[in-house]
Design an enzyme around this catalytic site. Structure first.
Site, PDB file in Angstrom:
ATOM      1  N   LYS A  54     -27.841  37.900  24.297  1.00  0.00           N
ATOM      2  CA  LYS A  54     -29.204  37.390  25.345  1.00  0.00           C
ATOM      3  C   LYS A  54     -29.956  36.230  24.195  1.00  0.00           C
ATOM      4  O   LYS A  54     -30.625  35.303  24.705  1.00  0.00           O
ATOM      5  CB  LYS A  54     -29.447  38.332  25.899  1.00  0.00           C
ATOM      6  CG  LYS A  54     -28.156  38.041  27.162  1.00  0.00           C
ATOM      7  CD  LYS A  54     -28.962  39.456  28.472  1.00  0.00           C
ATOM      8  CE  LYS A  54     -27.560  39.881  29.098  1.00  0.00           C
ATOM      9  NZ  LYS A  54     -28.204  41.133  29.358  1.00  0.00           N
ATOM     10  N   GLN A  98     -32.914  46.213  30.580  1.00  0.00           N
ATOM     11  CA  GLN A  98     -30.916  45.991  30.318  1.00  0.00           C
ATOM     12  C   GLN A  98     -30.225  47.310  31.032  1.00  0.00           C
ATOM     13  O   GLN A  98     -31.462  48.502  30.832  1.00  0.00           O
ATOM     14  CB  GLN A  98     -30.988  45.930  29.087  1.00  0.00           C
ATOM     15  CG  GLN A  98     -29.211  45.995  28.637  1.00  0.00           C
ATOM     16  CD  GLN A  98     -28.569  45.004  29.077  1.00  0.00           C
ATOM     17  OE1 GLN A  98     -29.658  44.008  28.424  1.00  0.00           O
ATOM     18  NE2 GLN A  98     -27.758  45.191  29.502  1.00  0.00           N
ATOM     19  N   ASP A 121     -32.559  38.372  36.340  1.00  0.00           N
ATOM     20  CA  ASP A 121     -32.002  38.970  36.824  1.00  0.00           C
ATOM     21  C   ASP A 121     -31.562  39.046  38.402  1.00  0.00           C
ATOM     22  O   ASP A 121     -30.451  39.089  38.915  1.00  0.00           O
ATOM     23  CB  ASP A 121     -32.005  40.385  36.672  1.00  0.00           C
ATOM     24  CG  ASP A 121     -30.568  40.888  35.226  1.00  0.00           C
ATOM     25  OD1 ASP A 121     -30.331  40.488  34.788  1.00  0.00           O
ATOM     26  OD2 ASP A 121     -31.109  41.604  34.957  1.00  0.00           O
TER      27      ASP A 121
END
Ligand code: NAP
Length: 285
Positions: A54, A98, A121
């Site tokens: 990422k 995460q 997200d």
């Protein structure tokens, strides 16, 4: 006849290039660089690989990224304080925690604390609710990537039968909502679905997001269907999807490989979302 292979790497590269060009235009107008903050708790090797990917992709797209690495024993309140600090930091446009988190931490509470305007997200209850309401805000990256692949392939969804296998908050539910917004007729399957193959075989568009290696074979694929395999399963044969690729490719019109299908799209859509968040927060295009 063998199915057309949907090249996720190529589509993702095109999305990333589009974001890179748009970031240059945004910087010229806004006088600032979009920024993504990532948070990793513990040292799970797979998560470290994802985070590294990422950051590399962010850099290539001209997005500034800042990483926060926390000890595996981090307390819930300390993680929540970091999220609150990132919410308050005006230089930060996107926040990504995460997952999965270590067992002693509550991911739902942490995710719910993320400012929905920075929720790249797309997992906060606010963004999930906006999607359910039919007015999407930031959409979670993998489902958005699935839709981008279908659009790139020119798949007409209106009035088509779409079957989604899997009903997770992360993938199955948001994919189904997006397909519904595109006017497909959507059926959702899960672990209690009876005669899974027969339901799947109705699908013009079949989306597999299960986490069971090669669960869906030729009997689950309607001749001429488009098959999108979200699954990533580590087996003795390497990474495989939820679809038995060789068998399904004999029947389908088009199919995503694993790896190289949906996977690369997830990072590409994260970059897209970070720029979208920066634009919406700052009022610049
Ligand atoms: P998840 O949270 O474990 O959800 C799995 C879903 O599949 C559940 O709804 C479950 O049903 C259903 N299911 C399990 N066994 C089934 C069976 N035998 N028949 C029918 N349905 C069954 O998984 P997830 O997070 O959605 O991830 C799904 C897969 O996608 C995994 O392989 C994951 O690694 C992969 N993934 C890939 C990406 C990417 O970037 N490509 C991103 C995220 C996830 P119940 O609800 O009834 O339990």
């Amino acid at each position: 006849m063998a199915a057309r292979v949907i090249d996720g790497k190529a589509v993702a590269a095109a999305v990333r290039e589009r974001v890179r060009v748009d970031v240059v235009a945004y910087e010229a107008e806004a006088g600032r660089t979009p920024a993504l903050a990532t948070v990793l708790v513990g040292d799970d090797p797979a998560s470290e690989v994802y985070i590294r990917g990422k950051h590399k992709a962010s850099g290539e797209a001209g997005i500034r990224s800042v990483h926060h690495s926390l000890d595996a024993a981090t307390r819930q309140e300390d993680l929540e304080q970091l999220v609150a600090d990132l919410n308050a930091d005006d230089d930060v446009d996107g926040i990504l925690v995460q997952l999965p988190l270590p067992d002693h931490l509550d991911p739902d509470r942490v995710v719910a604390l993320i400012d929905p305007a920075k929720d790249v997200d797309g997992l906060t209850p606010v963004n999930a609710g906006l999607l359910a309401h039919g007015t999407p805000g930031l959409v979670s990256c993998t489902p958005a990537g699935v839709m981008e692949l279908l659009a790139h392939e020119g798949v007409e969804l209106e009035g088509k039968e779409a079957v989604v296998v899997g009903r997770s908050k992360l993938v199955g539910v948001p994919v189904a909502r997006l397909l519904l917004l595109a006017n497909a007729t959507v059926t959702m399957c899960h672990s209690r679905t009876r005669d899974l193959d027969a339901v799947c075989a109705r699908a013009d568009v079949l989306i597999a997001a299960v986490g069971v290696p090669r669960l869906l074979g030729a009997a689950a694929v309607k001749p001429g269907a488009v098959v999108i395999d979200v699954g990533i399963n580590r087996t003795d044969d390497g990474l495989v999807g939820d679809v038995d690729y060789d068998a399904a490719a004999e029947v389908a019109a088009a199919i995503t490989p694993v790896p190289g299908g949906v996977g690369p799209m997830t990072i590409a859509m994260l970059l897209h979302n970070t720029l979208q968040a920066a634009r919406a927060r700052t009022g610049h295009s």
